[in-house]
Design a protein around this motif. Structure first.
Motif, PDB file in Angstrom:
ATOM      1  N   GLY A  72       0.747  -1.350  -0.034  1.00  0.00           N
ATOM      2  CA  GLY A  72       0.065   0.154  -0.126  1.00  0.00           C
ATOM      3  C   GLY A  72       0.857   1.465  -0.090  1.00  0.00           C
ATOM      4  N   GLY A  73       2.079   1.200   0.121  1.00  0.00           N
ATOM      5  CA  GLY A  73       3.014   2.493  -0.052  1.00  0.00           C
ATOM      6  C   GLY A  73       2.812   3.163   1.219  1.00  0.00           C
ATOM      7  N   ALA A  74       3.602   4.350   1.221  1.00  0.00           N
ATOM      8  CA  ALA A  74       3.393   5.267   2.527  1.00  0.00           C
ATOM      9  C   ALA A  74       2.234   5.843   2.651  1.00  0.00           C
ATOM     10  CB  ALA A  74       4.539   6.399   2.395  1.00  0.00           C
ATOM     11  N   ARG A  75       1.512   6.064   1.354  1.00  0.00           N
ATOM     12  CA  ARG A  75       0.289   6.792   1.470  1.00  0.00           C
ATOM     13  C   ARG A  75      -1.069   5.909   2.047  1.00  0.00           C
ATOM     14  NH1 ARG A  75      -1.456  11.250  -1.169  1.00  0.00           N
ATOM     15  NH2 ARG A  75       0.268  11.904  -2.877  1.00  0.00           N
ATOM     16  N   PHE A  78      -0.788   6.650   5.614  1.00  0.00           N
ATOM     17  CA  PHE A  78      -1.486   8.251   6.024  1.00  0.00           C
ATOM     18  C   PHE A  78      -2.952   7.742   6.555  1.00  0.00           C
ATOM     19  CE2 PHE A  78       0.835  10.781   2.512  1.00  0.00           C
ATOM     20  CZ  PHE A  78       1.913  10.756   3.031  1.00  0.00           C
ATOM     21  N   TRP A 100       4.655  16.341   1.669  1.00  0.00           N
ATOM     22  CA  TRP A 100       4.258  14.889   2.119  1.00  0.00           C
ATOM     23  C   TRP A 100       3.615  15.133   3.554  1.00  0.00           C
ATOM     24  CZ3 TRP A 100       2.953  11.833  -1.106  1.00  0.00           C
ATOM     25  CH2 TRP A 100       3.809  11.642  -2.449  1.00  0.00           C
ATOM     26  N   CYS A 147       7.215  14.402   9.389  1.00  0.00           N
ATOM     27  CA  CYS A 147       7.920  13.755   8.302  1.00  0.00           C
ATOM     28  C   CYS A 147       9.298  14.410   8.488  1.00  0.00           C
ATOM     29  CB  CYS A 147       7.492  14.250   6.666  1.00  0.00           C
ATOM     30  SG  CYS A 147       8.067  13.448   5.589  1.00  0.00           S
ATOM     31  N   ASN A 149      11.874  14.015   6.583  1.00  0.00           N
ATOM     32  CA  ASN A 149      12.766  14.473   5.366  1.00  0.00           C
ATOM     33  C   ASN A 149      11.574  14.319   4.071  1.00  0.00           C
ATOM     34  OD1 ASN A 149      15.387  14.478   3.945  1.00  0.00           O
ATOM     35  ND2 ASN A 149      14.185  13.447   2.548  1.00  0.00           N
ATOM     36  N   THR A 151      10.553  14.780   0.797  1.00  0.00           N
ATOM     37  CA  THR A 151      11.439  14.427  -0.361  1.00  0.00           C
ATOM     38  C   THR A 151      11.244  15.175  -1.704  1.00  0.00           C
ATOM     39  OG1 THR A 151      10.375  12.472   0.325  1.00  0.00           O
ATOM     40  CG2 THR A 151      11.534  12.332  -1.710  1.00  0.00           C
ATOM     41  N   ASP A 171       6.959   9.673   9.331  1.00  0.00           N
ATOM     42  CA  ASP A 171       7.256   9.130   7.979  1.00  0.00           C
ATOM     43  C   ASP A 171       8.696   9.376   7.524  1.00  0.00           C
ATOM     44  OD1 ASP A 171       7.113   8.784   5.157  1.00  0.00           O
ATOM     45  OD2 ASP A 171       5.657  10.047   4.669  1.00  0.00           O
ATOM     46  N   SER A 173      10.067   7.631   4.829  1.00  0.00           N
ATOM     47  CA  SER A 173      10.217   7.096   3.612  1.00  0.00           C
ATOM     48  C   SER A 173      11.446   7.455   2.931  1.00  0.00           C
ATOM     49  CB  SER A 173       8.908   7.505   2.710  1.00  0.00           C
ATOM     50  OG  SER A 173       7.795   7.049   3.174  1.00  0.00           O
ATOM     51  N   SER A 174      12.012   8.709   2.951  1.00  0.00           N
ATOM     52  CA  SER A 174      13.064   8.941   2.354  1.00  0.00           C
ATOM     53  C   SER A 174      14.205   9.065   3.050  1.00  0.00           C
ATOM     54  CB  SER A 174      12.668  10.309   1.305  1.00  0.00           C
ATOM     55  OG  SER A 174      12.316  11.483   2.133  1.00  0.00           O
ATOM     56  N   GLN A 194      10.685   2.272  -1.622  1.00  0.00           N
ATOM     57  CA  GLN A 194      11.428   2.290  -2.909  1.00  0.00           C
ATOM     58  C   GLN A 194      12.388   3.658  -3.012  1.00  0.00           C
ATOM     59  OE1 GLN A 194       8.108   2.733  -2.023  1.00  0.00           O
ATOM     60  NE2 GLN A 194       7.305   4.695  -2.812  1.00  0.00           N
ATOM     61  N   LYS A 195      12.902   3.864  -1.655  1.00  0.00           N
ATOM     62  CA  LYS A 195      14.040   5.092  -2.083  1.00  0.00           C
ATOM     63  C   LYS A 195      15.223   4.375  -1.303  1.00  0.00           C
ATOM     64  CE  LYS A 195      10.389   7.879  -1.307  1.00  0.00           C
ATOM     65  NZ  LYS A 195      10.203   8.546  -2.901  1.00  0.00           N
TER      66      LYS A 195
HETATM   67  N1  PLP Z   1       6.028  10.325   2.207  1.00  0.00           N
HETATM   68  C1  PLP Z   1       6.996  10.482   1.557  1.00  0.00           C
HETATM   69  C2  PLP Z   1       8.054  11.368   2.387  1.00  0.00           C
HETATM   70  C3  PLP Z   1       7.386  10.278   0.340  1.00  0.00           C
HETATM   71  O1  PLP Z   1       8.672  10.787  -0.335  1.00  0.00           O
HETATM   72  C4  PLP Z   1       6.484   9.639  -0.495  1.00  0.00           C
HETATM   73  C5  PLP Z   1       6.692   9.180  -2.014  1.00  0.00           C
HETATM   74  O2  PLP Z   1       7.709   9.738  -2.585  1.00  0.00           O
HETATM   75  C6  PLP Z   1       5.254   9.172   0.069  1.00  0.00           C
HETATM   76  C7  PLP Z   1       5.049   9.378   1.329  1.00  0.00           C
HETATM   77  C8  PLP Z   1       4.344   8.372  -0.644  1.00  0.00           C
HETATM   78  O3  PLP Z   1       4.614   7.278  -0.725  1.00  0.00           O
HETATM   79  P1  PLP Z   1       4.069   5.991  -1.626  1.00  0.00           P
HETATM   80  O4  PLP Z   1       3.968   6.610  -3.098  1.00  0.00           O
HETATM   81  O5  PLP Z   1       4.813   4.801  -1.525  1.00  0.00           O
HETATM   82  O6  PLP Z   1       2.301   5.906  -1.022  1.00  0.00           O
END
Ligand code: PLP
Length: 359
Positions: A72-75, A78, A100, A147, A149, A151, A171, A173-174, A194-195
């Motif tokens: 499901g990704g970082a989103r 959320f 973000w 968050c 960092n 991105t 978060d 993620s990056s 994915q980073k």
């Molecule tokens: N949070 C951060 C800091 C991001 O850089 C990104 C995507 O680049 C997201 C959330 C969203 O991630 P995803 O596309 O995996 O849902």
């Protein structure tokens, strides 16, 4: 040689890709690919356990935290964060430091009343983030989300959170695995893979045990931290190939000496790139020094009419994906763990030469 400065999906260590290539059709002597076997087979369970162990070792994650390998990704997080953590509370603190964080706030509005703390400021005309001690947190908020960092904006919050009993959600993620963190300061950490971790399709969640079991009834089971923890992230079929590949990245990172060693390389890469930007009137970065991201470095050309040319020539020189996000414009170089110092050296050599020819 190509160096890929994409913000994500991003460059992976070449050694990892080569190994995956070798093993693609015949993994572990089985005569099949790792992506073709059951996630419940003893072979894959071993992959899963090794990856979790290496990830835990790298970040020194204490035993009272669960590590979840999610879809499901970082989103998705959320939504998962408020639905797992709000309990009876009606509000949560959300720090707005950029794109973000704002996206997380927008999603949180569906589940609660976010108390938005606008942390954006300027220092000497440059974009910056206010000090953590000035953030006005609410006593009745279930948690504080930020968050560290951003991105897209290339803005980092480098302070470590210290908010007493407050549940801190971040978060990462990056920035995950780019430097060491004290996990005990957080209630929940999440990061899309994915980073700095592996291929897209996997999201890692680190959650403190005592925060489990508060999920809203309406929460889909696939996002429920308790359900995922009880099922060792195999409630539904996990993204097995991404999990396997991330495991190889964790092994690679250990071979590099771990997070503290990669931190030094990341610092050297950032110093090199910001150094070239700062020494020139041809390039510009709009973020205050204290809040500059070491992972995502946005920069502008003084003459935006040269942007197209810069992108074409850099691509031809093997320097890919330097176009800035449409919200910020200009250029952005994402220099996660897998980007070697020589990649940043190739970029800065190109930048100096481009300035000499067009400046
Ligand atoms: N949070 C951060 C800091 C991001 O850089 C990104 C995507 O680049 C997201 C959330 C969203 O991630 P995803 O596309 O995996 O849902």
């Amino acid at each position: 040689q190509v160096f890929n400065f994409s913000s994500g999906p991003a460059m992976l260590p070449v050694e990892v890709l080569r190994r995956a290539e070798q093993e693609l059709c015949n993994w572990n002597g089985l005569g099949t690919s790792v992506m073709e076997i059951s996630h419940r087979s003893k072979e894959f369970m071993q992959v899963a356990q090794d990856a979790e162990k290496d990830f835990r070792d790298l970040l020194k994650i204490p035993s009272n935290y669960k590590v979840l390998f999610c879809h499901g990704g970082a989103r998705a997080q959320f939504a998962a964060v408020p639905m797992n953590l709000l309990g009876q509370a009606k509000s949560a603190d959300y720090v707005d430091g950029g794109y973000w964080a704002q996206s997380a706030i927008k999603e949180a509005h569906k589940y609660c009343v976010p108390n938005v703390i606008d942390a954006k400021t300027t220092v000497d005309g440059k974009r910056a983030i206010t000090a953590m001690k000035s953030w006005a947190l609410n006593d009745d908020a279930a948690y504080v989300h930020f968050c560290p960092n951003e991105t897209i904006d290339g803005i980092a919050i480098n302070e470590q959170p210290d908010f007493g009993d407050k549940v801190v959600v971040a978060d990462l993620s990056s920035t995950i695995l780019s430097h060491s963190i004290d996990v005990t300061r957080y209630g929940v950490i999440y990061a899309g893979a994915q980073k700095n971790i592996g291929p897209a399709g996997l999201t890692l969640v680190i959650v403190r045990d005592d925060l489990l079991g508060k999920a809203s009834q309406a929460l889909p089971s696939v996002l429920d931290y308790s359900v995922l923890a009880e099922n060792e992230s195999m409630f539904n079929t996990p993204p097995t190939f991404a999990w396997y590949l991330s495991g190889l990245v964790f092994k690679w990172l250990k071979e590099q000496g771990g997070v503290d060693e990669i931190d030094k390389v990341n610092q050297a890469k950032a110093d090199l790139l910001y150094g070239v930007i700062d020494r020139s009137d041809f390039y510009r970065n709009d973020v205050a020094v204290a809040n500059r991201s070491r992972m995502n470095v946005p920069f502008q050309l003084a003459d935006a009419a040269l942007d197209k040319r810069f992108l074409e020539e850099s691509f031809d020189a093997g320097l890919h994906a330097l176009k800035g996000h449409r919200v910020v414009g200009g250029m952005r170089a994402s220099i996660y763990n897998a980007m070697p110092l020589e990649g940043v050296k190739a970029l800065t050599d190109f930048m100096v030469d481009f300035e000499r020819r067009h400046g």
